[in-house]
Design an enzyme around this catalytic site. Sequence first.
Site, PDB file in Angstrom:
ATOM      1  N   GLY A  92       0.822  -1.215   0.000  1.00  0.00           N
ATOM      2  CA  GLY A  92       0.000   0.000   0.000  1.00  0.00           C
ATOM      3  C   GLY A  92       0.850   1.256   0.000  1.00  0.00           C
ATOM      4  O   GLY A  92       2.087   1.196   0.060  1.00  0.00           O
ATOM      5  N   ASP A 120       0.829  -8.758   1.761  1.00  0.00           N
ATOM      6  CA  ASP A 120      -0.297  -7.980   1.243  1.00  0.00           C
ATOM      7  C   ASP A 120      -1.155  -8.938   0.425  1.00  0.00           C
ATOM      8  O   ASP A 120      -0.616  -9.835  -0.226  1.00  0.00           O
ATOM      9  CB  ASP A 120       0.233  -6.837   0.347  1.00  0.00           C
ATOM     10  CG  ASP A 120      -0.743  -5.678   0.231  1.00  0.00           C
ATOM     11  OD1 ASP A 120      -1.878  -5.922  -0.219  1.00  0.00           O
ATOM     12  OD2 ASP A 120      -0.380  -4.555   0.604  1.00  0.00           O
ATOM     13  N   ASN A 121      -2.480  -8.764   0.443  1.00  0.00           N
ATOM     14  CA  ASN A 121      -3.307  -9.607  -0.437  1.00  0.00           C
ATOM     15  C   ASN A 121      -3.597  -8.888  -1.756  1.00  0.00           C
ATOM     16  O   ASN A 121      -4.314  -9.419  -2.602  1.00  0.00           O
ATOM     17  CB  ASN A 121      -4.608 -10.046   0.252  1.00  0.00           C
ATOM     18  CG  ASN A 121      -5.609  -8.907   0.400  1.00  0.00           C
ATOM     19  OD1 ASN A 121      -5.264  -7.747   0.181  1.00  0.00           O
ATOM     20  ND2 ASN A 121      -6.835  -9.226   0.779  1.00  0.00           N
ATOM     21  N   ASP A 154      -3.408 -13.265   2.661  1.00  0.00           N
ATOM     22  CA  ASP A 154      -4.503 -12.530   3.290  1.00  0.00           C
ATOM     23  C   ASP A 154      -4.415 -12.764   4.794  1.00  0.00           C
ATOM     24  O   ASP A 154      -4.555 -13.905   5.254  1.00  0.00           O
ATOM     25  CB  ASP A 154      -5.827 -13.064   2.731  1.00  0.00           C
ATOM     26  CG  ASP A 154      -7.018 -12.265   3.232  1.00  0.00           C
ATOM     27  OD1 ASP A 154      -6.849 -11.458   4.182  1.00  0.00           O
ATOM     28  OD2 ASP A 154      -8.113 -12.447   2.678  1.00  0.00           O
ATOM     29  N   SER A 206      -5.227  -2.699   5.248  1.00  0.00           N
ATOM     30  CA  SER A 206      -6.640  -2.321   5.180  1.00  0.00           C
ATOM     31  C   SER A 206      -6.872  -1.451   3.952  1.00  0.00           C
ATOM     32  O   SER A 206      -6.025  -0.612   3.641  1.00  0.00           O
ATOM     33  CB  SER A 206      -7.073  -1.509   6.412  1.00  0.00           C
ATOM     34  OG  SER A 206      -8.439  -1.116   6.286  1.00  0.00           O
ATOM     35  N   ALA A 251      -1.703   0.609  12.637  1.00  0.00           N
ATOM     36  CA  ALA A 251      -2.077   1.850  11.947  1.00  0.00           C
ATOM     37  C   ALA A 251      -3.544   2.142  12.191  1.00  0.00           C
ATOM     38  O   ALA A 251      -4.423   1.597  11.536  1.00  0.00           O
ATOM     39  CB  ALA A 251      -1.807   1.702  10.455  1.00  0.00           C
ATOM     40  N   TYR A 289     -15.195   0.994   7.934  1.00  0.00           N
ATOM     41  CA  TYR A 289     -13.793   1.370   8.202  1.00  0.00           C
ATOM     42  C   TYR A 289     -13.643   1.836   9.648  1.00  0.00           C
ATOM     43  O   TYR A 289     -12.791   1.331  10.399  1.00  0.00           O
ATOM     44  CB  TYR A 289     -13.390   2.482   7.237  1.00  0.00           C
ATOM     45  CG  TYR A 289     -11.940   2.899   7.318  1.00  0.00           C
ATOM     46  CD1 TYR A 289     -10.919   2.053   6.885  1.00  0.00           C
ATOM     47  CD2 TYR A 289     -11.585   4.160   7.803  1.00  0.00           C
ATOM     48  CE1 TYR A 289      -9.586   2.454   6.933  1.00  0.00           C
ATOM     49  CE2 TYR A 289     -10.255   4.565   7.848  1.00  0.00           C
ATOM     50  CZ  TYR A 289      -9.259   3.712   7.419  1.00  0.00           C
ATOM     51  OH  TYR A 289      -7.947   4.103   7.461  1.00  0.00           O
TER      52      TYR A 289
END
Length: 317
Positions: free
Chosen positions: A13, A34-35, A59, A77, A116, A147
């Site tokens: 990300g 990371d997925n 994942d 996320s 985070a 979220y």
Amino acid sequence: MASRKILVTGAAGFLGSHLCDALLAEGNEVVGVDNLCTGSLANLEHLKTESKFAFEQLDICTPFDLGKVDFVFNFASPASPIDYMKLGIETLMVGSAGTMNSLEVAKKYGAGYLHASTSECYGDPEVHPQVESYWGNVNPIGPRSVYDEAKRFSEAAVTAYNRYHKVNTHLVRIFNTYGPRLQANDGRVISNFMMQALRGVPLTIYGDGSQTRSFCYVSDLIAGIVKLSKSDEHLPTNIGNPVEFTMLECAKEVLALVGSKSELTFMPLPQDDPKQRKPDITKAKTLLGWEPKVPLREGLAKSLEYFKECVKAEDRV
Ligand code: UDP
């Protein structure tokens, strides 16, 4: 500090990839996972030949164990409103099961842990600027809830692993951040305005543009997070730039920087869009001796080349 082995979730990300760079620059060994549901391997392309970096596509919602690590940074996320509203269930899962699974890794290996978290924990805040002791004003069933509530659950889970299992945890509440590698089409205000200004099309102002945000350049944010990870602080800590802009002011900054003659066009304000947001960073300043250095205009200038490349890449398709 001696070289450590560090796990970064969400490594592909925007923030995860910059964090990997900073940790490698300190001489650490980094395993990124990371997925790729919103992350991009392009963000890690420059690390392909880096011997201290390894990437694993997985994942974290499924329990995982990649061996002993000294520290876990949990950055996985979807993070832009467009992405997390499209991937609502995935966002709830990664902020609950994903966080718990990554906490289990830290617990198993006695590793440090930094999660985070986000200014979205404050929702549409009635306390301004937002100080860490404020509990927030979040709509638990609104479009942003997937979220906001996932991130709030994560804060509870991280705190519980500290309280019950004595994991050395840290919680950063991240405010709006921008810079190279921000997804050009993720609908966020800086990426939208930069791309629109470069194309000479109207800048889309939602509502009347009087709502505020406070924008932190990515290198400032990562420096604060790395400092927090080395501190003894377990309670949430705001990291962000406290200089506040209305969206109209933000549009003017972008137009001035790009030298664009784009006009402004006004569009409906999304539901539950926070009216104001500005971090109180007193705690980070006193605790970490950290404060941001890069003003918005300078950070936009540092991001210009990247967004120009994004425009070129879109034109090629
Ligand atoms: N916004 C805007 N025009 C855009 C995109 C966003 O006026 O093209 C506004 C949005 O309504 C919000 C602010 O900019 O008030 C920041 O939005 P963003 O999606 O970047 O992040 P948020 O802080 O809302 O999570």
